[in-house]
Scaffold this motif. Sequence first.
Motif, PDB file in Angstrom:
ATOM      1  N   VAL A  40       0.989  -1.068  -0.020  1.00  0.00           N
ATOM      2  CA  VAL A  40      -0.025   0.025  -0.079  1.00  0.00           C
ATOM      3  C   VAL A  40       0.816   1.200  -0.005  1.00  0.00           C
ATOM      4  O   VAL A  40       1.772   1.514   0.586  1.00  0.00           O
ATOM      5  N   PRO A  41       0.834   2.309  -0.977  1.00  0.00           N
ATOM      6  CA  PRO A  41       1.623   3.484  -1.052  1.00  0.00           C
ATOM      7  C   PRO A  41       1.429   4.119   0.487  1.00  0.00           C
ATOM      8  O   PRO A  41       0.667   4.245   1.139  1.00  0.00           O
ATOM      9  N   PRO A  42       2.723   4.785   0.822  1.00  0.00           N
ATOM     10  CA  PRO A  42       2.707   5.171   2.134  1.00  0.00           C
ATOM     11  C   PRO A  42       1.764   6.559   2.170  1.00  0.00           C
ATOM     12  O   PRO A  42       1.347   6.827   3.461  1.00  0.00           O
ATOM     13  N   GLN A  43       1.827   6.833   1.044  1.00  0.00           N
ATOM     14  CA  GLN A  43       0.802   8.434   1.306  1.00  0.00           C
ATOM     15  C   GLN A  43      -0.775   7.875   1.368  1.00  0.00           C
ATOM     16  O   GLN A  43      -1.137   8.632   2.216  1.00  0.00           O
ATOM     17  N   VAL A  44      -1.202   6.842   1.191  1.00  0.00           N
ATOM     18  CA  VAL A  44      -2.474   6.274   1.557  1.00  0.00           C
ATOM     19  C   VAL A  44      -2.378   5.965   2.866  1.00  0.00           C
ATOM     20  O   VAL A  44      -3.537   6.171   3.519  1.00  0.00           O
ATOM     21  N   ILE A  45      -1.386   5.241   3.428  1.00  0.00           N
ATOM     22  CA  ILE A  45      -1.523   5.040   5.048  1.00  0.00           C
ATOM     23  C   ILE A  45      -1.557   6.455   5.689  1.00  0.00           C
ATOM     24  O   ILE A  45      -2.425   6.486   6.783  1.00  0.00           O
ATOM     25  N   ARG A  46      -0.720   7.246   5.149  1.00  0.00           N
ATOM     26  CA  ARG A  46      -0.758   8.635   6.014  1.00  0.00           C
ATOM     27  C   ARG A  46      -2.165   9.116   5.984  1.00  0.00           C
ATOM     28  O   ARG A  46      -2.529   9.817   6.936  1.00  0.00           O
ATOM     29  N   ALA A  47      -2.738   9.170   4.831  1.00  0.00           N
ATOM     30  CA  ALA A  47      -3.969   9.950   4.633  1.00  0.00           C
ATOM     31  C   ALA A  47      -5.068   9.284   5.375  1.00  0.00           C
ATOM     32  O   ALA A  47      -5.872   9.880   6.046  1.00  0.00           O
ATOM     33  N   ALA A  48      -4.933   7.737   5.693  1.00  0.00           N
ATOM     34  CA  ALA A  48      -6.039   7.174   6.147  1.00  0.00           C
ATOM     35  C   ALA A  48      -5.704   7.380   7.585  1.00  0.00           C
ATOM     36  O   ALA A  48      -6.808   7.535   8.471  1.00  0.00           O
ATOM     37  N   SER A  49      -4.673   7.478   8.157  1.00  0.00           N
ATOM     38  CA  SER A  49      -4.363   7.775   9.408  1.00  0.00           C
ATOM     39  C   SER A  49      -4.770   8.906   9.767  1.00  0.00           C
ATOM     40  O   SER A  49      -5.404   8.953  10.976  1.00  0.00           O
ATOM     41  N   ALA A  90      12.457   1.128   3.682  1.00  0.00           N
ATOM     42  CA  ALA A  90      11.587   0.893   4.770  1.00  0.00           C
ATOM     43  C   ALA A  90      11.727   2.323   5.417  1.00  0.00           C
ATOM     44  O   ALA A  90      10.565   2.629   6.029  1.00  0.00           O
ATOM     45  N   LEU A  91      12.607   2.826   5.863  1.00  0.00           N
ATOM     46  CA  LEU A  91      12.797   4.304   6.555  1.00  0.00           C
ATOM     47  C   LEU A  91      12.108   5.386   5.577  1.00  0.00           C
ATOM     48  O   LEU A  91      11.457   6.079   6.094  1.00  0.00           O
ATOM     49  N   ASP A  92      12.498   5.452   4.359  1.00  0.00           N
ATOM     50  CA  ASP A  92      11.820   6.412   3.351  1.00  0.00           C
ATOM     51  C   ASP A  92      10.195   6.081   3.578  1.00  0.00           C
ATOM     52  O   ASP A  92       9.316   6.794   3.704  1.00  0.00           O
ATOM     53  N   TYR A  93       9.759   4.788   3.509  1.00  0.00           N
ATOM     54  CA  TYR A  93       8.471   4.426   3.638  1.00  0.00           C
ATOM     55  C   TYR A  93       7.561   4.923   4.925  1.00  0.00           C
ATOM     56  O   TYR A  93       6.475   5.578   5.203  1.00  0.00           O
ATOM     57  N   ALA A  94       8.444   4.793   6.081  1.00  0.00           N
ATOM     58  CA  ALA A  94       8.116   4.971   7.572  1.00  0.00           C
ATOM     59  C   ALA A  94       7.988   6.271   7.402  1.00  0.00           C
ATOM     60  O   ALA A  94       6.743   6.854   8.256  1.00  0.00           O
ATOM     61  N   ALA A  95       8.883   7.266   7.049  1.00  0.00           N
ATOM     62  CA  ALA A  95       8.578   8.718   7.142  1.00  0.00           C
ATOM     63  C   ALA A  95       7.602   9.343   6.256  1.00  0.00           C
ATOM     64  O   ALA A  95       6.769  10.089   6.832  1.00  0.00           O
ATOM     65  N   VAL A  96       7.219   8.787   5.385  1.00  0.00           N
ATOM     66  CA  VAL A  96       6.219   9.271   4.489  1.00  0.00           C
ATOM     67  C   VAL A  96       4.891   8.603   5.096  1.00  0.00           C
ATOM     68  O   VAL A  96       3.775   9.668   5.105  1.00  0.00           O
ATOM     69  N   ALA A  97       4.771   7.601   5.354  1.00  0.00           N
ATOM     70  CA  ALA A  97       3.571   7.059   6.209  1.00  0.00           C
ATOM     71  C   ALA A  97       3.183   7.586   7.555  1.00  0.00           C
ATOM     72  O   ALA A  97       2.049   7.780   8.096  1.00  0.00           O
ATOM     73  N   GLY A  98       4.304   8.161   8.388  1.00  0.00           N
ATOM     74  CA  GLY A  98       4.253   8.828   9.448  1.00  0.00           C
ATOM     75  C   GLY A  98       4.415   7.778  10.683  1.00  0.00           C
ATOM     76  O   GLY A  98       4.103   8.214  11.674  1.00  0.00           O
ATOM     77  N   ALA A  99       4.977   6.724  10.435  1.00  0.00           N
ATOM     78  CA  ALA A  99       5.507   5.923  11.328  1.00  0.00           C
ATOM     79  C   ALA A  99       6.476   6.429  12.406  1.00  0.00           C
ATOM     80  O   ALA A  99       7.585   6.944  11.488  1.00  0.00           O
ATOM     81  N   ARG A 100       6.755   6.037  13.475  1.00  0.00           N
ATOM     82  CA  ARG A 100       7.515   6.418  14.534  1.00  0.00           C
ATOM     83  C   ARG A 100       8.788   5.713  14.598  1.00  0.00           C
ATOM     84  O   ARG A 100       9.638   5.926  15.209  1.00  0.00           O
ATOM     85  N   ALA A 101       8.548   4.320  14.429  1.00  0.00           N
ATOM     86  CA  ALA A 101       9.547   3.310  14.703  1.00  0.00           C
ATOM     87  C   ALA A 101       9.533   2.072  13.707  1.00  0.00           C
ATOM     88  O   ALA A 101       8.617   2.178  12.736  1.00  0.00           O
ATOM     89  N   LEU A 102      10.662   1.681  13.621  1.00  0.00           N
ATOM     90  CA  LEU A 102      10.587   0.379  12.545  1.00  0.00           C
ATOM     91  C   LEU A 102      11.643  -0.854  13.381  1.00  0.00           C
ATOM     92  O   LEU A 102      12.588  -0.570  13.993  1.00  0.00           O
ATOM     93  N   HIS A 103      10.970  -1.841  13.493  1.00  0.00           N
ATOM     94  CA  HIS A 103      11.342  -2.904  13.893  1.00  0.00           C
ATOM     95  C   HIS A 103      12.320  -3.699  12.863  1.00  0.00           C
ATOM     96  O   HIS A 103      11.789  -4.128  11.840  1.00  0.00           O
TER      97      HIS A 103
END
Length: 263
Positions: A40-49, A90-103
């Motif tokens: 799922v594109p990270p922009q979609v995750i951010r918008a949904a959040s 993954a870091l690029d994705y997390a940053a765009v999606a708005g995630a705070r952490a990466l396991h």
Amino acid sequence: MIRLAANLGMLWPQLPLFKRMEAAARAGFRAVEMHFPYEVPPQVIRAASQELDLVLLGINSPPGEIARGELGLAALPGRESAFKDGVGSALDYAAVAGARALHVMAGNVSQWSRASCSDVFTRNLCWAADQALTFGITLLLEPLNEANHPDYFYHTIEEAAVALRYIARPNVKLQFDTYHVGMQGGDTVGALHRHWPLIGHVQIASVPDRGEPKCSDSDIVEVMHAVDSLGYNGWIGCEYRPRDDTDAGLGWIAQLSLSTSSQ
């Protein structure tokens, strides 16, 4: 105050990711975490959040080639380049999606020596931690229990704590999962207290079936009381496999006198 987050890698498994986010919000959760949302594109995750008023806590690093049984790349000799590519993405994705952490997943390592894997793991995590600093993202290390994951790089909180001392980066923390800790045996609450300064995130599930927490799960109840008394200001991830319908199984929250709506 105890704050619960829905793990969307486990809960509402029959639904596509966006519908799982909707279900979590409808159930009153104000934060979610995910395993591998990369399709799922990270922009979609951010918008949904934003639309659903959800905090995205974290995601997992790419697992590598599942068909080869990798389950992560961080400790695998010869896979350093793939690790860097995967974590960078993954870091690029997390940053765009708005995630705070990466396991950061370590991987299955049965074909290599412990020493060579430890060296690769340390060097890879030092590199990844430096990259994550530019994004303001915390890296999480989580040992997986030996019964379910016999070939995984580490199985105990103690092993992860030793790795953290070698990595020596402030943005690398332990992910304390009561299921994996409990499956290894010993004193779950004692382990929480011993390693408290190193813990960045907490997850819960029953032992041994990884189902919903129950009032009889004394370790889980005591862990939640302990993190509350220790002043934990993070979220507790509900990373369990529902025994039946996810929504029907959420009654454990009220039974333990908790609430998702007070998050």
